[in-house]
Design a protein around this motif. Structure first.
Motif, PDB file in Angstrom:
ATOM      1  N   GLN A  79       0.835  -1.195   0.000  1.00 17.04           N
ATOM      2  CA  GLN A  79       0.000   0.000   0.000  1.00 17.04           C
ATOM      3  C   GLN A  79       0.877   1.254   0.000  1.00 17.04           C
ATOM      4  O   GLN A  79       2.035   1.225   0.410  1.00 17.04           O
ATOM      5  CB  GLN A  79      -0.924   0.016   1.221  1.00 17.04           C
ATOM      6  CG  GLN A  79      -2.060  -0.992   1.121  1.00 17.04           C
ATOM      7  CD  GLN A  79      -3.067  -0.801   2.235  1.00 17.04           C
ATOM      8  OE1 GLN A  79      -2.689  -0.643   3.388  1.00 17.04           O
ATOM      9  NE2 GLN A  79      -4.338  -0.820   1.889  1.00 17.04           N
ATOM     10  N   HIS A  80       0.281   2.341  -0.478  1.00 19.20           N
ATOM     11  CA  HIS A  80       0.903   3.671  -0.457  1.00 19.20           C
ATOM     12  C   HIS A  80       2.182   3.742  -1.301  1.00 19.20           C
ATOM     13  O   HIS A  80       3.036   4.569  -1.043  1.00 19.20           O
ATOM     14  CB  HIS A  80       1.217   4.104   0.980  1.00 19.20           C
ATOM     15  CG  HIS A  80       0.045   3.962   1.904  1.00 19.20           C
ATOM     16  ND1 HIS A  80      -1.156   4.594   1.686  1.00 19.20           N
ATOM     17  CD2 HIS A  80      -0.107   3.232   3.041  1.00 19.20           C
ATOM     18  CE1 HIS A  80      -2.006   4.280   2.650  1.00 19.20           C
ATOM     19  NE2 HIS A  80      -1.392   3.437   3.485  1.00 19.20           N
ATOM     20  N   ARG A  81       2.269   2.875  -2.260  1.00 19.55           N
ATOM     21  CA  ARG A  81       3.411   2.946  -3.167  1.00 19.55           C
ATOM     22  C   ARG A  81       3.047   2.276  -4.472  1.00 19.55           C
ATOM     23  O   ARG A  81       2.391   1.233  -4.488  1.00 19.55           O
ATOM     24  CB  ARG A  81       4.629   2.243  -2.537  1.00 19.55           C
ATOM     25  CG  ARG A  81       5.883   2.312  -3.403  1.00 19.55           C
ATOM     26  CD  ARG A  81       7.115   1.853  -2.615  1.00 19.55           C
ATOM     27  NE  ARG A  81       6.998   0.474  -2.166  1.00 19.55           N
ATOM     28  CZ  ARG A  81       7.314  -0.598  -2.906  1.00 19.55           C
ATOM     29  NH1 ARG A  81       7.751  -0.437  -4.143  1.00 19.55           N
ATOM     30  NH2 ARG A  81       7.199  -1.813  -2.404  1.00 19.55           N
ATOM     31  N   TRP A  82       3.450   2.912  -5.557  1.00 19.67           N
ATOM     32  CA  TRP A  82       3.185   2.309  -6.862  1.00 19.67           C
ATOM     33  C   TRP A  82       4.018   1.046  -7.026  1.00 19.67           C
ATOM     34  O   TRP A  82       5.204   1.015  -6.692  1.00 19.67           O
ATOM     35  CB  TRP A  82       3.524   3.290  -7.984  1.00 19.67           C
ATOM     36  CG  TRP A  82       2.465   4.339  -8.205  1.00 19.67           C
ATOM     37  CD1 TRP A  82       2.413   5.567  -7.659  1.00 19.67           C
ATOM     38  CD2 TRP A  82       1.317   4.197  -9.028  1.00 19.67           C
ATOM     39  NE1 TRP A  82       1.283   6.229  -8.082  1.00 19.67           N
ATOM     40  CE2 TRP A  82       0.589   5.409  -8.947  1.00 19.67           C
ATOM     41  CE3 TRP A  82       0.814   3.179  -9.842  1.00 19.67           C
ATOM     42  CZ2 TRP A  82      -0.599   5.628  -9.627  1.00 19.67           C
ATOM     43  CZ3 TRP A  82      -0.373   3.399 -10.533  1.00 19.67           C
ATOM     44  CH2 TRP A  82      -1.077   4.597 -10.424  1.00 19.67           C
ATOM     45  N   PHE A  88       2.232  -2.424 -16.688  1.00 23.91           N
ATOM     46  CA  PHE A  88       1.153  -2.283 -15.709  1.00 23.91           C
ATOM     47  C   PHE A  88       1.699  -1.661 -14.422  1.00 23.91           C
ATOM     48  O   PHE A  88       2.824  -1.942 -14.007  1.00 23.91           O
ATOM     49  CB  PHE A  88       0.536  -3.647 -15.394  1.00 23.91           C
ATOM     50  CG  PHE A  88      -0.209  -4.266 -16.548  1.00 23.91           C
ATOM     51  CD1 PHE A  88      -1.594  -4.162 -16.626  1.00 23.91           C
ATOM     52  CD2 PHE A  88       0.471  -4.948 -17.547  1.00 23.91           C
ATOM     53  CE1 PHE A  88      -2.281  -4.743 -17.683  1.00 23.91           C
ATOM     54  CE2 PHE A  88      -0.203  -5.514 -18.600  1.00 23.91           C
ATOM     55  CZ  PHE A  88      -1.589  -5.415 -18.679  1.00 23.91           C
ATOM     56  N   ALA A  89       0.869  -0.835 -13.798  1.00 25.73           N
ATOM     57  CA  ALA A  89       1.214  -0.262 -12.498  1.00 25.73           C
ATOM     58  C   ALA A  89      -0.048  -0.238 -11.640  1.00 25.73           C
ATOM     59  O   ALA A  89      -1.174  -0.100 -12.153  1.00 25.73           O
ATOM     60  CB  ALA A  89       1.788   1.143 -12.658  1.00 25.73           C
ATOM     61  N   LEU A  90       0.112  -0.388 -10.319  1.00 25.10           N
ATOM     62  CA  LEU A  90      -1.037  -0.428  -9.406  1.00 25.10           C
ATOM     63  C   LEU A  90      -0.695   0.360  -8.154  1.00 25.10           C
ATOM     64  O   LEU A  90       0.418   0.254  -7.627  1.00 25.10           O
ATOM     65  CB  LEU A  90      -1.393  -1.875  -9.070  1.00 25.10           C
ATOM     66  CG  LEU A  90      -2.685  -2.132  -8.278  1.00 25.10           C
ATOM     67  CD1 LEU A  90      -3.249  -3.505  -8.625  1.00 25.10           C
ATOM     68  CD2 LEU A  90      -2.476  -2.036  -6.759  1.00 25.10           C
ATOM     69  N   TYR A  91      -1.665   1.131  -7.676  1.00 27.09           N
ATOM     70  CA  TYR A  91      -1.482   1.909  -6.455  1.00 27.09           C
ATOM     71  C   TYR A  91      -2.701   1.713  -5.558  1.00 27.09           C
ATOM     72  O   TYR A  91      -3.832   1.975  -5.971  1.00 27.09           O
ATOM     73  CB  TYR A  91      -1.319   3.393  -6.777  1.00 27.09           C
ATOM     74  CG  TYR A  91      -1.051   4.241  -5.557  1.00 27.09           C
ATOM     75  CD1 TYR A  91       0.234   4.373  -5.058  1.00 27.09           C
ATOM     76  CD2 TYR A  91      -2.093   4.897  -4.906  1.00 27.09           C
ATOM     77  CE1 TYR A  91       0.494   5.145  -3.940  1.00 27.09           C
ATOM     78  CE2 TYR A  91      -1.854   5.668  -3.786  1.00 27.09           C
ATOM     79  CZ  TYR A  91      -0.559   5.802  -3.304  1.00 27.09           C
ATOM     80  OH  TYR A  91      -0.317   6.568  -2.196  1.00 27.09           O
ATOM     81  N   PHE A 102      -2.877   1.470 -13.818  1.00 25.07           N
ATOM     82  CA  PHE A 102      -2.386   2.302 -14.908  1.00 25.07           C
ATOM     83  C   PHE A 102      -1.719   1.397 -15.933  1.00 25.07           C
ATOM     84  O   PHE A 102      -0.861   0.579 -15.597  1.00 25.07           O
ATOM     85  CB  PHE A 102      -1.383   3.322 -14.347  1.00 25.07           C
ATOM     86  CG  PHE A 102      -0.792   4.242 -15.370  1.00 25.07           C
ATOM     87  CD1 PHE A 102      -1.593   5.030 -16.176  1.00 25.07           C
ATOM     88  CD2 PHE A 102       0.591   4.338 -15.525  1.00 25.07           C
ATOM     89  CE1 PHE A 102      -1.047   5.894 -17.106  1.00 25.07           C
ATOM     90  CE2 PHE A 102       1.152   5.190 -16.449  1.00 25.07           C
ATOM     91  CZ  PHE A 102       0.327   5.973 -17.247  1.00 25.07           C
ATOM     92  N   ILE A 103      -2.136   1.498 -17.200  1.00 27.64           N
ATOM     93  CA  ILE A 103      -1.581   0.675 -18.277  1.00 27.64           C
ATOM     94  C   ILE A 103      -1.059   1.607 -19.369  1.00 27.64           C
ATOM     95  O   ILE A 103      -1.798   2.459 -19.868  1.00 27.64           O
ATOM     96  CB  ILE A 103      -2.625  -0.284 -18.878  1.00 27.64           C
ATOM     97  CG1 ILE A 103      -3.404  -1.015 -17.777  1.00 27.64           C
ATOM     98  CG2 ILE A 103      -1.947  -1.276 -19.819  1.00 27.64           C
ATOM     99  CD1 ILE A 103      -4.562  -1.835 -18.303  1.00 27.64           C
TER     100      ILE A 103
END
Length: 666
Positions: A79-82, A88-91, A102-103
C-alpha cells in the motif's frame, strides 16, 4: 455455445441492481489508460467515514489480471506505493474506496476482459476496449526546453469530448500522479497553466522551467463506457491520447556578446573534454535545434557553424550583422540522457566611427600596418584574423603569430602590423576585440581590410636586360594539383602588362609559349622553387609599366618595372645663380616629377619633389623643364626626372654640381 453463455453471465452480472460488478473501459492504441477499481458494494455504501471503519477488504492484496493465475496483469499487497509489472502499475491508497491501475503503451492485443479485485473474495469485471479510430490516437512527441524558459504544448482530442474534463498527468518514475484537471484557464501566477479553448485541443503552459519539470506527460479525457460526459454516479476512467516527453537541458553558462551593425562576430563554445566528439547543436530564440556536422562548416540562416571534434569547440561565425541577428542563441552538446548548452545573448549596437572597409597594399618581404577600432572595455584582447575561401574569418595560426604585432595609437584605436609579408598574406583581414570566458570566447570584428601584395619594383636601364621573378603559391604546382586532384596537368603561368585576364591586358608571355616568337623575352618555370622567371633583354623606355604575374584567374601579383634612360644629364652652376634642367620625355604622359636621391628607390619614395612647398624649384610640364634658383652649395647631388608610363616610371639621371664661382652652364 460456451462463448454465448459467458457473455450472458457477464451481462447479467452487470445488470444486478444496486451493484457495479462490471464496467467498460476505452483506451487508445498506442496511448495509456488509468482505471479506478471500486471496492465491493457494502464497503462503498458504508455510512461511516473510512477512517472509522474496521479493517476490511481495502487492506487485503489487490490485483488486476486478464486470467485467474494473473500471468498478464499485476497484483500486490503493498500500500501507499506504486508497484510495477512491465506496462502495468497499481497503487492502493488507504481510505480511498478504490485502487488505481495504470496501463501504458496499449495495443490491440490488450483488447480483452480483465478482473480487478481483492484476493478472489470480491472482484469487478473490466471490459477493456482498445480503439484506433482517431488521427491523434497514441501520439507520442518529444519536446525540449531550457532552464528558465516557458514552453507551451497542445493536447488534441476528438470533438465529441469537447465538454469532458481534460486531464494532464505526469509520469515521474514513482509515482504516477495527477497534475491538473481543468476546463478553463488557470491563474497566470501558477507554474502550470491549462487552457481548454474547446476547439479540439487544450494547451499546457509550463513557466520558468527547472530540471524538476523534465519527464513524461500524458494528455487525456475523463470518460465512462460511453461517449457522453460521465454523470456524478458513473464509474469513470481516463483515456490518455497523447504522450509528451519533455527534456530540460542544463545551462553551463550565460554570456552576453556585443557586436556591431554591418560587422562580424566569431563565437567559440567550449564543452567538457568528455563530450568533445558528441553531437553539437545551435538554436536561435525558440526555433528548432539544428544539429551541426562534425568537422565541416554548414550554414544555418545567417550563421556559419562548425563542430571541431578535435578540441570539443563549436564555432559560430555571423557576418554582415543586422538588428534581426540580435537575440538569444544556444550552442549545446547532446549527451546520453541530457543536453548541455551555453546561453548567448547577442546584442547588436550601432556605431558611426567604424569605417566600412579599407584597402592596403604591401610589398613582399616588407611590413604593413592595419588600423583597427576596439571598444574601450576591460578584459578585451586585440585580435586579427583572415578570411578563408568561405569568407569565414579564422584566427591566425600559432606558427604565423610571431609576425603579427599590436600597438596602441589613440583611445579605441590600435595598429596591427604584419612583418615579412609573403604571398600567403594576401586576402581579407578583420580585426577587433576578443573577450574570453570560462566556456566561451567571443570576437567582435570591427574593421575589414583588403590586403593586396606587390613585388618590390624592378629597375632596369635602357639597352640592358632585367629579370622579373614571379613567385606563386605551391597549390599551383603540378605535384600539388595531382595530390588534390583539382587539375590534371601543370597550370600555365602568365606575365601580362596590365592585370591578366582583363580586357586591356597585354599578354607578354606564358610558360608553355614557344620563345622563338619573341626573341627579347625568355621564360623559366621552376616548380620546385615555385618561381616563374621572365627575362627581358634590350630594354626600351616604353617597356616601363606595371606587369602582373598570374596563374589561371585566381592569382594576380603586380610588379612595377622602372626604366632608367641610357643617357644621363650633367649640370654645373654657381652658388646664388640658377639652372634650368631639360628632361627628356615621352609625349602625353600624365604625371611628371623631379626628385632628389642618391638611389632611385629612395628618390621615388622619400625624395624631395618639386611639387613640395619649395619656392626655389619650378617645373614647366609642357617641356618638362625644371628651374632651380638661388642655388646653394648643398644643392649639389643626384636628381631624377620621372614620368609615368603604363602605371610605372621612366627616369632620367641628373647630376648637379654647384660651385662657388659664376654660372658656367645655364
Amino acid at each position: 455455445m460456451r462463448a454465448t453463455i459467458t457473455i450472458t453471465i457477464f451481462f447479467s452480472l452487470c445488470m444486478m441492481s444496486g451493484q457495479v460488478l462490471c464496467f467498460k473501459v476505452i483506451g487508445c492504441s498506442g496511448g495509456s489508460v488509468m482505471i479506478n477499481c471500486m471496492y465491493k458494494s457494502d464497503e462503498q455504501h458504508n455510512t461511516k467515514p473510512l477512517n472509522k471503519r474496521k479493517p476490511s477488504d481495502q487492506f487485503k492484496g489487490k490485483y488486476f489480471c486478464r486470467d485467474r493465475d494473473c500471468r498478464t496483469g499485476i497484483s500486490t499487497e503493498t500500500q501507499h506505493r506504486w508497484v510495477y509489472n512491465e506496462r502495468f502499475a497499481l497503487y492502493d491508497g488507504e481510505n480511498r474506496g478504490f485502487f488505481t491501475v495504470f496501463i501504458r503503451k496499449l495495443s490491440r492485443e490488450d483488447d480483452r476482459k480483465y478482473i480487478c479485485g481483492n484476493n478472489q473474495e470480491w472482484s469487478r469485471d473490466v471490459d477493456l476496449k482498445v480503439n484506433k479510430n482517431s488521427s491523434s490516437c497514441g501520439t507520442s512527441v518529444i519536446r525540449s526546453a531550457y532552464k528558465g524558459q516557458t514552453i507551451t504544448f497542445s493536447c488534441e482530442y476528438e470533438h465529441k469530448f469537447e465538454t469532458h474534463t481534460k486531464v494532464l498527468y505526469r509520469v515521474n518514475g514513482d509515482p504516477v500522479f495527477v497534475l491538473k484537471i481543468s476546463q478553463s484557464s488557470q491563474s497566470s501566477e501558477e507554474k502550470f497553466i491549462l487552457s481548454d479553448n474547446q476547439r479540439n485541443h487544450f494547451t499546457v503552459t509550463i513557466r520558468d522551467i527547472s530540471e524538476e519539470e523534465r519527464g513524461v506527460y500524458l494528455c487525456g479525457v475523463e470518460r465512462d463506457g460511453g461517449d457522453t460526459p460521465p454523470s456524478e454516479t458513473s464509474v469513470t476512467h481516463i483515456t490518455f491520447i497523447k504522450e509528451i516527453q519533455l527534456n530540460v537541458h542544463r545551462q553551463i553558462s550565460s554570456v552576453q556578446v556585443e557586436a556591431y551593425i554591418s560587422k562580424s562576430v566569431f563565437i567559440k563554445c567550449k564543452f567538457p573534454e568528455e563530450f568533445k566528439e558528441n553531437q553539437k547543436f545551435i538554436q536561435k530564440d525558440s526555433s528548432q535545434e539544428i544539429s551541426v556536422k562534425q568537422n565541416q562548416w554548414i550554414r544555418h540562416n545567417k550563421a556559419l557553424v562548425y563542430d571541431d571534434t578535435s578540441s570539443g569547440v563549436l564555432k559560430v561565425f555571423i557576418s554582415d550583422l543586422t538588428e534581426a541577428d540580435e537575440g538569444t542563441y544556444r550552442c549545446g552538446v547532446k549527451t546520453a540522457d541530457d543536453h548541455l548548452f551555453i546561453k548567448i545573448t547577442l546584442k547588436i549596437s550601432q556605431v558611426d566611427n567604424f569605417p566600412e572597409s579599407s584597402e592596403s597594399a604591401a610589398v613582399i618581404g616588407e611590413s604593413v600596418k592595419l588600423s583597427c577600432n576596439s571598444p574601450e572595455k576591460q578584459q578585451s584582447i586585440k585580435h586579427i584574423c583572415k578570411e578563408n575561401e568561405q569568407k569565414i574569418c579564422q584566427s591566425i595560426s600559432s606558427s604565423e603569430k610571431q609576425r603579427f604585432e599590436f600597438s596602441d595609437s589613440t583611445a579605441g584605436v590600435f595598429t596591427a602590423s604584419i612583418s615579412n609579408v609573403s604571398l600567403r598574406d594576401a586576402g581579407v583581414y578583420w580585426c577587433g576585440a576578443e573577450t574570453r570566458h570560462q566556456h566561451l570566447t567571443s570576437v567582435s570584428l570591427t574593421n575589414k581590410h583588403q590586403l593586396t601584395l606587390t613585388m618590390p619594383p624592378v629597375i632596369g636601364r635602357e639597352g640592358d636586360s632585367v629579370q622579373i621573378k614571379c613567385p606563386y603559391d605551391e597549390k599551383h604546382t603540378e605535384e600539388k594539383c595531382l595530390r588534390s586532384r583539382k587539375c590534371l596537368s601543370k597550370e600555365v603561368k602568365y606575365l601580362c602588362k596590365g592585370k591578366c585576364f582583363t580586357e586591356d591586358a597585354q599578354i607578354i608571355i606564358h610558360s608553355d609559349e614557344d620563345h622563338v616568337k619573341n626573341p627579347r623575352i625568355s621564360v623559366k618555370d621552376d616548380t620546385e622553387l615555385n618561381l616563374f622567371t621572365v627575362t627581358m633583354t634590350e630594354l626600351r623606355a616604353e617597356d616601363a609599366g606595371k606587369y602582373w604575374c598570374a596563374v589561371k584567374d585566381v592569382f594576380n601579383l603586380p610588379i612595377e618595372l622602372m626604366i632608367i634612360r641610357k643617357d644621363a644629364v650633367a649640370h654645373e652652376a654657381s652658388v646664388g645663380g640658377s639652372v634650368s634642367i631639360s628632361c627628356k620625355h615621352i609625349r602625353n604622359q600624365t604625371q611628371r616629377f623631379f626628385c632628389r636621391g642618391d638611389q632611385l628607390n629612395i628618390c621615388f619614395r622619400d625624395g624631395v619633389h618639386v611639387s613640395s612647398d619649395n619656392s626655389r624649384f619650378s617645373l614647366t610640364e609642357e617641356t618638362f623643364t625644371v628651374k632651380i634658383s638661388d642655388l646653394r652649395a648643398e644643392d649639389s647631388g643626384k636628381y631624377w626626372c620621372a614620368e609615368e608610363s603604363s602605371g610605372s616610371f621612366i627616369f632620367t639621371e641628373v647630376q648637379l654640381n654647384v660651385t662657388g664661382g659664376k654660372t658656367l652652364l645655364n
